[in-house]
Enzyme design. Structure first.
Site, PDB file in Angstrom:
ATOM      1  N   LYS A 155      49.902  32.988  37.135  1.00  0.00           N
ATOM      2  CA  LYS A 155      51.274  32.923  36.630  1.00  0.00           C
ATOM      3  C   LYS A 155      51.772  31.475  36.634  1.00  0.00           C
ATOM      4  O   LYS A 155      51.572  30.758  37.625  1.00  0.00           O
ATOM      5  CB  LYS A 155      52.168  33.764  37.574  1.00  0.00           C
ATOM      6  CG  LYS A 155      53.459  34.226  36.952  1.00  0.00           C
ATOM      7  CD  LYS A 155      53.224  35.374  36.006  1.00  0.00           C
ATOM      8  CE  LYS A 155      54.462  36.208  35.759  1.00  0.00           C
ATOM      9  NZ  LYS A 155      54.166  37.285  34.783  1.00  0.00           N
ATOM     10  N   THR A 182      50.066  39.658  37.544  1.00  0.00           N
ATOM     11  CA  THR A 182      50.674  38.323  37.690  1.00  0.00           C
ATOM     12  C   THR A 182      52.158  38.464  38.035  1.00  0.00           C
ATOM     13  O   THR A 182      52.731  37.584  38.670  1.00  0.00           O
ATOM     14  CB  THR A 182      50.476  37.455  36.427  1.00  0.00           C
ATOM     15  OG1 THR A 182      51.157  38.043  35.335  1.00  0.00           O
ATOM     16  CG2 THR A 182      49.001  37.280  36.105  1.00  0.00           C
ATOM     17  N   GLN A 207      47.526  -3.317  32.460  1.00  0.00           N
ATOM     18  CA  GLN A 207      46.309  -3.094  33.248  1.00  0.00           C
ATOM     19  C   GLN A 207      46.414  -3.789  34.610  1.00  0.00           C
ATOM     20  O   GLN A 207      46.107  -3.204  35.653  1.00  0.00           O
ATOM     21  CB  GLN A 207      45.085  -3.644  32.489  1.00  0.00           C
ATOM     22  CG  GLN A 207      44.621  -2.796  31.308  1.00  0.00           C
ATOM     23  CD  GLN A 207      45.265  -3.184  29.979  1.00  0.00           C
ATOM     24  OE1 GLN A 207      46.417  -3.621  29.943  1.00  0.00           O
ATOM     25  NE2 GLN A 207      44.542  -2.988  28.877  1.00  0.00           N
TER      26      GLN A 207
HETATM   27  O1  URC Z   1      49.685  -4.529  28.579  1.00  0.00           O
HETATM   28  C1  URC Z   1      49.110  -4.368  27.483  1.00  0.00           C
HETATM   29  N1  URC Z   1      47.787  -4.069  27.472  1.00  0.00           N
HETATM   30  C2  URC Z   1      47.085  -3.884  26.309  1.00  0.00           C
HETATM   31  O2  URC Z   1      45.872  -3.591  26.338  1.00  0.00           O
HETATM   32  C3  URC Z   1      47.799  -4.018  25.093  1.00  0.00           C
HETATM   33  N2  URC Z   1      47.452  -3.910  23.776  1.00  0.00           N
HETATM   34  C4  URC Z   1      48.563  -4.150  23.040  1.00  0.00           C
HETATM   35  O3  URC Z   1      48.613  -4.105  21.777  1.00  0.00           O
HETATM   36  N3  URC Z   1      49.626  -4.423  23.864  1.00  0.00           N
HETATM   37  C5  URC Z   1      49.176  -4.332  25.139  1.00  0.00           C
HETATM   38  N4  URC Z   1      49.799  -4.506  26.338  1.00  0.00           N
END
Ligand code: URC
Length: 316
Positions: free
Chosen positions: A14, A73, A247
């Site tokens: 559920k 459920t 990143q």
């Molecule tokens: O922080 C970012 N990472 C990327 O890999 C990326 N690619 C993008 O077009 N803008 C950004 N900004």
């Protein structure tokens, strides 16, 4: 858990079991540097729960229409609502473990349970009393910001039940940093139209999950990590670092979380890039500008980090 001995997947359950439990035990956590969060009174301890079961003996309900071993459920929903009032703890993880254990104890033919919940957040409101403004202990407001969640897999073992897997997390953090983020140095070739940016208004959507080395830290143990603390770490790191990319921002947030909480084994990130599109450029730092929503499509990132990453990086 969901796979039977022959490798077949089998489960049913559920979803959207909205459970508004009141007056759960208060949660108190040890404070960390990045957060003023101390805990939650848990006057409203509300969750949206998704619950499913599996077991070899349920196979004939699929293959023969034999409902004799089927817990409806609808009954599962009643079990969750009815048992929730008996939970004496103070965390989502604890509630899920309690409900799962109880269900396995009641229905001997069920061998595995997958249970997850998103906490439905209610915030404090302040009211004026004899001694000035203070939090009401009666009125709360529904919130529509980020939410915390947890997911547990329980399996039947000879002594009762055991947690097979557990993950906790935070969804839908939405953070804008108006200055101090750049994005340059990426590959420039015949497909590149994006200009380099040395100060962009970086808007990110962020989900962060984490797992503990010992499940017991999250379930009734003293090593509980509150989603609010993880949220506040993300706020701090975003504020502190001039980031060259999302990143790298994720990596820095991950190091800080793993550093603050030695009881965590792994951190998982999923982010979206929602950087505002510039309509009127600012004339300098702190100057007026106008931005608008970015056009689709959007970029995204996924990253997991373990204690090994922290060891490699040295002290953060
Ligand atoms: O922080 C970012 N990472 C990327 O890999 C990326 N690619 C993008 O077009 N803008 C950004 N900004």
């Amino acid at each position: 858990m969901r796979k039977l001995q022959n490798g077949r997947t089998l489960y049913y359950g559920k979803g959207d079991v909205l459970t508004y439990r009141t007056y759960a035990a208060p949660l108190n956590v040890e404070m960390i540097e990045e957060s003023s969060y101390r805990g939650n009174e848990n006057v409203i301890f509300a969750h949206n729960i998704k619950f499913s079961v599996s077991g070899e003996s349920l196979l004939t309900s699929f293959t023969e229409g034999d409902n004799s071993r089927v817990v409806a459920t609808d009954s599962m929903k009643n079990f969750i609502l009815g048992q929730s009032v008996l939970y004496e703890g103070n965390t989502t993880e604890g509630l899920l473990s309690f409900l799962g254990e109880r269900f396995l104890a009641k229905y001997a033919h069920i061998t595995g349970i997958d249970i997850e919940a998103t906490r439905i957040p209610f915030g404090q409101v302040t009211v004026k009393g004899d001694r000035g403004f203070a939090n009401s202990d009666l009125v709360y407001r529904a919130m529509h910001n980020e939410t915390s969640h947890a997911r547990l897999e329980l399996v039947r073992v000879s002594e009762g039940s055991a947690v097979n897997a557990m993950r906790s997390g935070l969804n839908d953090l939405q953070l804008i940093k108006v200055s101090g983020s750049s994005f340059f140095g990426f590959i420039r070739d015949e497909y590149t139209t994006l200009p380099e940016s040395y100060d962009r208004p970086l808007f990110i959507f962020l989900n962060i999950d984490w797992s503990y080395t010992h499940h017991s830290d999250a379930i009734g143990g003293s090593g509980y990590v509150a989603a609010e603390q993880v949220r506040d770490i993300a706020h701090h790191v975003f504020h502190e670092y001039k980031t060259p990319s999302i990143q790298y921002l994720l990596y820095r947030i991950g190091l800080r979380i793993l550093g603050r909480f030695p009881q965590l084994e792994e951190v998982f990130f999923e982010s979206n890039n929602r950087t505002w599109e510039t309509f009127v450029e600012p004339k300098g730092f702190g100057q007026a500008a106008v931005y608008t929503e970015p056009r689709p499509p959007y970029g995204f990132q996924g990253f997991t980090m373990t204690r090994g990453d922290l060891a490699e990086a040295g002290n953060d």
